[in-house]
Design a protein around this motif. Structure first.
Motif, PDB file in Angstrom:
ATOM      1  N   GLN A 117       4.267 -22.630  28.539  1.00 51.45           N
ATOM      2  CA  GLN A 117       3.189 -24.894  27.830  1.00 51.45           C
ATOM      3  C   GLN A 117       4.381 -25.707  28.743  1.00 51.45           C
ATOM      4  OE1 GLN A 117       6.986 -24.157  24.617  1.00 51.45           O
ATOM      5  NE2 GLN A 117       5.085 -22.111  23.591  1.00 51.45           N
ATOM      6  N   PHE A 118       4.812 -25.880  29.549  1.00 48.48           N
ATOM      7  CA  PHE A 118       4.925 -26.528  30.354  1.00 48.48           C
ATOM      8  C   PHE A 118       4.215 -28.156  30.472  1.00 48.48           C
ATOM      9  CE2 PHE A 118       5.789 -29.148  34.197  1.00 48.48           C
ATOM     10  CZ  PHE A 118       6.607 -29.780  33.862  1.00 48.48           C
ATOM     11  N   ASP A 119       3.072 -27.592  30.932  1.00 52.98           N
ATOM     12  CA  ASP A 119       1.934 -27.932  31.612  1.00 52.98           C
ATOM     13  C   ASP A 119       1.027 -28.847  30.074  1.00 52.98           C
ATOM     14  OD1 ASP A 119       1.760 -27.442  34.166  1.00 52.98           O
ATOM     15  OD2 ASP A 119       0.443 -26.200  34.066  1.00 52.98           O
ATOM     16  N   ARG A 120       1.545 -28.009  29.408  1.00 55.25           N
ATOM     17  CA  ARG A 120       0.282 -29.217  28.206  1.00 55.25           C
ATOM     18  C   ARG A 120       0.894 -29.327  27.276  1.00 55.25           C
ATOM     19  NH1 ARG A 120       0.573 -24.463  23.971  1.00 55.25           N
ATOM     20  NH2 ARG A 120      -0.863 -25.840  22.833  1.00 55.25           N
ATOM     21  N   CYS A 121       2.365 -29.578  27.459  1.00 50.60           N
ATOM     22  CA  CYS A 121       3.181 -31.149  26.756  1.00 50.60           C
ATOM     23  C   CYS A 121       3.073 -32.211  27.870  1.00 50.60           C
ATOM     24  CB  CYS A 121       4.830 -30.168  26.663  1.00 50.60           C
ATOM     25  SG  CYS A 121       4.558 -29.192  25.937  1.00 50.60           S
ATOM     26  N   ASN A 122       3.727 -31.629  29.284  1.00 50.07           N
ATOM     27  CA  ASN A 122       3.622 -32.512  30.170  1.00 50.07           C
ATOM     28  C   ASN A 122       2.323 -33.396  30.734  1.00 50.07           C
ATOM     29  OD1 ASN A 122       4.739 -34.009  32.353  1.00 50.07           O
ATOM     30  ND2 ASN A 122       3.482 -32.792  33.906  1.00 50.07           N
ATOM     31  N   ILE A 123       1.608 -32.663  30.518  1.00 47.16           N
ATOM     32  CA  ILE A 123       0.121 -34.349  30.515  1.00 47.16           C
ATOM     33  C   ILE A 123      -0.256 -34.926  29.223  1.00 47.16           C
ATOM     34  CG2 ILE A 123      -2.819 -33.437  30.591  1.00 47.16           C
ATOM     35  CD1 ILE A 123      -1.677 -31.187  32.315  1.00 47.16           C
ATOM     36  N   GLY A 124       0.067 -33.941  27.870  1.00 48.36           N
ATOM     37  CA  GLY A 124      -0.376 -34.739  26.827  1.00 48.36           C
ATOM     38  C   GLY A 124       0.358 -35.772  26.593  1.00 48.36           C
ATOM     39  N   LEU A 125       1.568 -35.524  26.226  1.00 49.60           N
ATOM     40  CA  LEU A 125       2.607 -37.043  26.413  1.00 49.60           C
ATOM     41  C   LEU A 125       2.930 -37.782  27.357  1.00 49.60           C
ATOM     42  CD1 LEU A 125       6.037 -34.863  25.813  1.00 49.60           C
ATOM     43  CD2 LEU A 125       4.809 -35.811  23.983  1.00 49.60           C
ATOM     44  N   ASN A 126       2.727 -37.438  29.083  1.00 53.33           N
ATOM     45  CA  ASN A 126       1.993 -38.573  29.723  1.00 53.33           C
ATOM     46  C   ASN A 126       1.424 -39.244  29.217  1.00 53.33           C
ATOM     47  OD1 ASN A 126       4.482 -38.791  31.393  1.00 53.33           O
ATOM     48  ND2 ASN A 126       4.895 -36.408  31.655  1.00 53.33           N
ATOM     49  N   GLY A 127       0.109 -38.208  29.419  1.00 52.60           N
ATOM     50  CA  GLY A 127      -0.897 -39.131  29.022  1.00 52.60           C
ATOM     51  C   GLY A 127      -0.795 -40.281  28.145  1.00 52.60           C
TER      52      GLY A 127
END
Length: 440
Positions: A117-127
């Motif tokens: 789930q890391f990439d989904r969270c990371n890209i979404g929140l940082n985006g």
């Protein structure tokens, strides 16, 4: 962001002819003026190449938030200055099927998620963080601070400053082993011994990355012209900087030994399109004649590192087809090509400690300039740009000469598998943070 779900409310529209800027369509099927304006100016904070993934993550987050508003109209929307980001975006993530564990430390909220789930969270929140920053730049958001920014008043400079309030960490520690010089030789051996052995071009590309401390995305773009214009096939290569949308703002340095190997590679092992077409194979002497004759356009068309068709590698062609499988075969699954850059940065700070104390700040600033980071220029404001560039090159040359000795020594070291202590991942955009890597 999630390939199994469709965006029900928000849609990103790109002009196929690339003549019109991006548009973000809202729940009513019409362009959302505020979101579109902010999205068009996100490149003030991220590169043009990074923009699509951040926008996709943003759209997924906005869509999930809109679904919450549809079910509970009393919730705050994303533009409300009083909205509590820690509450709002926790609910958004849960609505996306993610169930993070929360904790707080040093005034920041941390979120623990599973690796998948890391990439989904990371890209979404940082985006979304970058979108807020862009909206604040454009006076579209009245809040005093970015609601996804770190609570602490930590100065952040440079284009990629996205550090969300959700300091996402993985449940399982990532073992990058970036602090040990051994990682360099382990990567080399993995390439030689892989089930899919690296061809000469990939071996040379990785060796130049190791010495030049560049990113893979920058290396695959290198041409024979870049090498010629920087040093006439010597120890410098003009290199695009990812942080400047790959403009040639860096001059990559390599040792004399590696430069000699690179010349030998071009003469004997580089895949040449002429030879593939049944014509005479071109050597470095042929390319030198073209350069001296003024035909630099011909050298611009020639990749320094060529794939099986004599053309430029794609990033996936190196990372996914060659690098990752070799690391898996060697039991180094957590090692990415970018770990080589981090290993070099750690090596620099170890070397820095051996230098006279009075020179360290200037060397550190010169190194930051060489690496293409933004803020070190502020430390050198009293110098002209040519002086800053010269100092960066001199710093890199001194460091690489010293490091070459260590790298050569590693070739005869015997390694014990999995003997490294786990080391967390580090971002290389903040020189001040990198200066403390040895204490991480």
């Amino acid at each position: 962001m999630d390939p199994d779900s469709s965006l029900l409310h928000f849609e990103i529209v790109w002009d196929p002819a690339d003549e019109l800027p991006v548009q973000l369509f809202g729940p009513d099927g019409l362009p959302d003026a505020r979101l579109t304006d902010a999205a068009r100016h996100m490149t003030a904070h991220v590169s043009q190449n990074s923009l699509p993934k951040y926008l996709r993550g943003t759209a997924a987050m906005l869509d999930a938030q809109q679904r919450l508003l549809d079910s509970n109209p009393h919730l705050e929307d994303m533009w409300s200055e009083t909205a509590l980001a820690t509450e709002m975006w926790r609910d958004v993530l849960i609505s996306m099927g993610l169930e993070p564990k929360w904790s707080s430390r040093e005034g920041c909220y941390y979120m623990s998620v599973a690796d998948d789930q890391f990439d989904r969270c990371n890209i979404g929140l940082n985006g979304l963080y970058v979108l807020y920053q862009s909206a604040m730049d454009r006076k579209l958001y009245a809040g005093a601070e970015n609601p996804l920014a770190c609570i602490r008043k930590t100065a952040r400079s440079g284009r990629r400053a996205a550090r969300a309030i959700f300091r996402i960490k993985r449940e399982k520690a990532r073992t990058l082993r970036t602090q040990l010089p051994a990682i360099v030789e382990r990567v080399r051996r993995a390439g030689r011994n892989a089930n899919r052995p690296w061809p000469a071009a990939v071996r040379m590309l990785v060796d130049v990355m190791i010495e030049g401390l560049a990113r893979l995305s920058e290396q695959i773009r290198l041409t024979l012209r870049d090498w010629w214009e920087a040093s006439e096939f010597g120890q410098a290569i003009s290199t695009g900087n990812k942080g400047d949308d790959f403009a040639r703002t860096k001059e990559q340095q390599i040792s004399a030994a590696l430069a000699a190997l690179l010349r030998l590679y071009v003469d004997e092992e580089r895949i040449d399109r002429n030879e593939l077409e049944g014509k005479t194979r071109r050597t470095l002497a042929d390319f030198r004649r073209l350069a001296l004759g003024g035909d630099l356009a011909a050298l611009e068309r020639e990749p320094l590192f060529t794939n099986a068709k004599g053309e430029f590698f794609s990033q996936s062609g190196v990372a996914d087809y060659y690098f990752k499988p070799a690391m898996t075969d060697a039991g180094l699954d957590q090692i990415t090509s970018h770990a080589l850059r981090h290993a070099g940065v750690n090596a620099f700070f170890a070397w820095l400690k051996t230098q006279p104390a009075a020179e360290r700040e200037e060397l550190k600033a010169g190194f930051g300039k060489y690496m293409g980071w933004k803020w070190p220029d502020a430390m050198l404001a009293h110098y002209s740009e040519p002086e800053r560039r010269q100092q960066a090159i001199e710093t890199a040359i001194a460091f690489i000469q010293a490091r070459r000795i260590d790298l050569d020594a590693m070739e005869n070291v015997q390694f014990i598998a999995n003997d490294d202590e786990p080391v967390g991942a580090h971002n290389d955009s903040d020189l001040d943070r990198l200066a403390k890597l040895e204490a991480a």
